[in-house]
Design a protein around this motif. Structure first.
Motif, PDB file in Angstrom:
ATOM      1  N   ASN A  59       0.733  -0.949   0.007  1.00  0.00           N
ATOM      2  CA  ASN A  59      -0.227   0.148  -0.039  1.00  0.00           C
ATOM      3  C   ASN A  59       0.917   1.240  -0.062  1.00  0.00           C
ATOM      4  OD1 ASN A  59      -2.384  -1.154  -0.185  1.00  0.00           O
ATOM      5  ND2 ASN A  59      -2.578  -1.472   2.098  1.00  0.00           N
ATOM      6  N   VAL A  60       1.769   1.445   0.848  1.00  0.00           N
ATOM      7  CA  VAL A  60       2.959   2.307   0.770  1.00  0.00           C
ATOM      8  C   VAL A  60       3.402   2.645  -0.636  1.00  0.00           C
ATOM      9  CG1 VAL A  60       5.220   3.131   1.694  1.00  0.00           C
ATOM     10  CG2 VAL A  60       3.171   2.469   3.227  1.00  0.00           C
ATOM     11  N   ILE A  61       4.108   1.663  -1.352  1.00  0.00           N
ATOM     12  CA  ILE A  61       4.525   1.781  -2.528  1.00  0.00           C
ATOM     13  C   ILE A  61       3.354   2.361  -3.482  1.00  0.00           C
ATOM     14  CG2 ILE A  61       5.265   0.283  -4.398  1.00  0.00           C
ATOM     15  CD1 ILE A  61       6.836  -1.338  -2.553  1.00  0.00           C
ATOM     16  N   LEU A  62       2.302   1.715  -3.486  1.00  0.00           N
ATOM     17  CA  LEU A  62       1.302   2.128  -4.437  1.00  0.00           C
ATOM     18  C   LEU A  62       0.875   3.598  -4.339  1.00  0.00           C
ATOM     19  CD1 LEU A  62      -1.265  -0.820  -4.473  1.00  0.00           C
ATOM     20  CD2 LEU A  62       0.298  -0.202  -6.385  1.00  0.00           C
ATOM     21  N   ASN A  63       0.906   3.975  -2.937  1.00  0.00           N
ATOM     22  CA  ASN A  63       0.406   5.397  -2.731  1.00  0.00           C
ATOM     23  C   ASN A  63       1.787   6.358  -3.247  1.00  0.00           C
ATOM     24  OD1 ASN A  63      -2.209   5.084  -1.512  1.00  0.00           O
ATOM     25  ND2 ASN A  63      -1.149   4.857   0.562  1.00  0.00           N
ATOM     26  N   LEU A  64       2.971   5.827  -2.948  1.00  0.00           N
ATOM     27  CA  LEU A  64       4.030   6.764  -3.403  1.00  0.00           C
ATOM     28  C   LEU A  64       3.892   6.598  -5.058  1.00  0.00           C
ATOM     29  CD1 LEU A  64       7.133   5.283  -1.350  1.00  0.00           C
ATOM     30  CD2 LEU A  64       5.852   7.450  -1.213  1.00  0.00           C
ATOM     31  N   GLU A  65       3.866   5.668  -5.607  1.00  0.00           N
ATOM     32  CA  GLU A  65       3.573   5.642  -7.217  1.00  0.00           C
ATOM     33  C   GLU A  65       2.347   6.671  -7.629  1.00  0.00           C
ATOM     34  OE1 GLU A  65       2.936   1.720  -8.301  1.00  0.00           O
ATOM     35  OE2 GLU A  65       5.016   1.084  -8.052  1.00  0.00           O
ATOM     36  N   LYS A  66       1.187   6.603  -6.836  1.00  0.00           N
ATOM     37  CA  LYS A  66       0.106   7.597  -7.151  1.00  0.00           C
ATOM     38  C   LYS A  66       0.504   8.888  -6.934  1.00  0.00           C
ATOM     39  CE  LYS A  66      -3.487   4.601  -5.900  1.00  0.00           C
ATOM     40  NZ  LYS A  66      -4.514   4.366  -5.025  1.00  0.00           N
ATOM     41  N   LYS A 119       1.064  12.144 -10.027  1.00  0.00           N
ATOM     42  CA  LYS A 119       0.373  13.271  -9.802  1.00  0.00           C
ATOM     43  C   LYS A 119       1.325  14.449 -10.191  1.00  0.00           C
ATOM     44  CE  LYS A 119      -3.377  11.658  -6.533  1.00  0.00           C
ATOM     45  NZ  LYS A 119      -3.875  11.673  -5.554  1.00  0.00           N
ATOM     46  N   LYS A 120       2.553  14.277  -9.550  1.00  0.00           N
ATOM     47  CA  LYS A 120       3.711  15.437  -9.633  1.00  0.00           C
ATOM     48  C   LYS A 120       4.364  15.534 -10.955  1.00  0.00           C
ATOM     49  CE  LYS A 120       5.022  14.987  -4.702  1.00  0.00           C
ATOM     50  NZ  LYS A 120       6.017  14.460  -3.803  1.00  0.00           N
ATOM     51  N   VAL A 121       3.867  14.619 -11.801  1.00  0.00           N
ATOM     52  CA  VAL A 121       4.599  14.692 -13.227  1.00  0.00           C
ATOM     53  C   VAL A 121       4.022  15.989 -13.885  1.00  0.00           C
ATOM     54  CG1 VAL A 121       4.999  13.640 -15.486  1.00  0.00           C
ATOM     55  CG2 VAL A 121       5.044  12.096 -13.335  1.00  0.00           C
ATOM     56  N   PRO A 122       4.813  16.897 -14.308  1.00  0.00           N
ATOM     57  CA  PRO A 122       4.217  18.020 -14.947  1.00  0.00           C
ATOM     58  C   PRO A 122       3.646  17.653 -16.423  1.00  0.00           C
ATOM     59  CG  PRO A 122       6.472  18.053 -14.997  1.00  0.00           C
ATOM     60  CD  PRO A 122       6.163  17.017 -14.269  1.00  0.00           C
ATOM     61  N   GLU A 123       2.445  18.351 -16.690  1.00  0.00           N
ATOM     62  CA  GLU A 123       1.890  18.191 -17.927  1.00  0.00           C
ATOM     63  C   GLU A 123       2.635  18.749 -18.909  1.00  0.00           C
ATOM     64  OE1 GLU A 123      -2.314  18.870 -18.060  1.00  0.00           O
ATOM     65  OE2 GLU A 123      -2.717  17.961 -16.011  1.00  0.00           O
ATOM     66  N   VAL A 124       2.659  18.365 -20.254  1.00  0.00           N
ATOM     67  CA  VAL A 124       3.421  18.834 -21.220  1.00  0.00           C
ATOM     68  C   VAL A 124       2.544  19.371 -22.366  1.00  0.00           C
ATOM     69  CG1 VAL A 124       5.048  18.403 -23.301  1.00  0.00           C
ATOM     70  CG2 VAL A 124       5.170  17.107 -21.172  1.00  0.00           C
ATOM     71  N   HIS A 125       2.610  20.657 -22.389  1.00  0.00           N
ATOM     72  CA  HIS A 125       1.458  21.506 -23.300  1.00  0.00           C
ATOM     73  C   HIS A 125       2.290  21.710 -24.697  1.00  0.00           C
ATOM     74  CE1 HIS A 125      -1.249  22.010 -20.188  1.00  0.00           C
ATOM     75  NE2 HIS A 125      -0.426  22.277 -19.399  1.00  0.00           N
ATOM     76  N   GLY A 126       1.782  21.109 -25.619  1.00  0.00           N
ATOM     77  CA  GLY A 126       2.465  21.342 -26.985  1.00  0.00           C
ATOM     78  C   GLY A 126       1.692  22.208 -27.823  1.00  0.00           C
TER      79      GLY A 126
END
Length: 77
Positions: A59-66, A70-77
Motif C-alpha cells: 500500500n505504501v508503494i502504491l501510494n508513493l507511485e500515485k 500526480k507530480k509529473v508536469p503536464e506537457v503542453h504542446g
C-alpha cells in the motif's frame, strides 16, 4: 480410640495428597501438548503479522507511485 482417630486423619490426608499428586502429574504430562499449542498459536500470529506487513508495504508503494504520477508536469504542446 486414639488409633482410630489417627487412622481417619491419615486416611483423609493420604486421599488429599493423592488427589494433589494426580493433578500435578496431569499438569506435567499435559505440558508438551500445551507448549505445542502455544507454538502453533505464535506461528499463526507471526503469519498474520507478516501478511499485514507485506500488505502495508504494498500500500505504501502504491501510494508513493500515485503521488509521483500526480507530480509529473503536464506537457503542453
Amino acid at each position: 480410640m486414639a488409633d482410630a482417630l489417627i487412622f481417619v486423619v491419615v486416611e483423609q490426608l493420604a486421599s488429599f495428597l493423592l488427589d494433589k499428586l494426580k493433578k500435578e502429574v496431569k499438569l506435567v504430562l499435559s505440558a508438551p501438548k500445551d507448549v505445542q499449542e502455544l507454538h502453533d498459536i505464535f506461528d499463526n500470529i507471526r503469519d498474520v503479522l507478516d501478511d499485514a506487513e507485506k500488505r502495508h508495504v504494498k500500500n505504501v508503494i502504491l501510494n508513493l507511485e500515485k503521488n509521483e504520477i500526480k507530480k509529473v508536469p503536464e506537457v503542453h504542446g
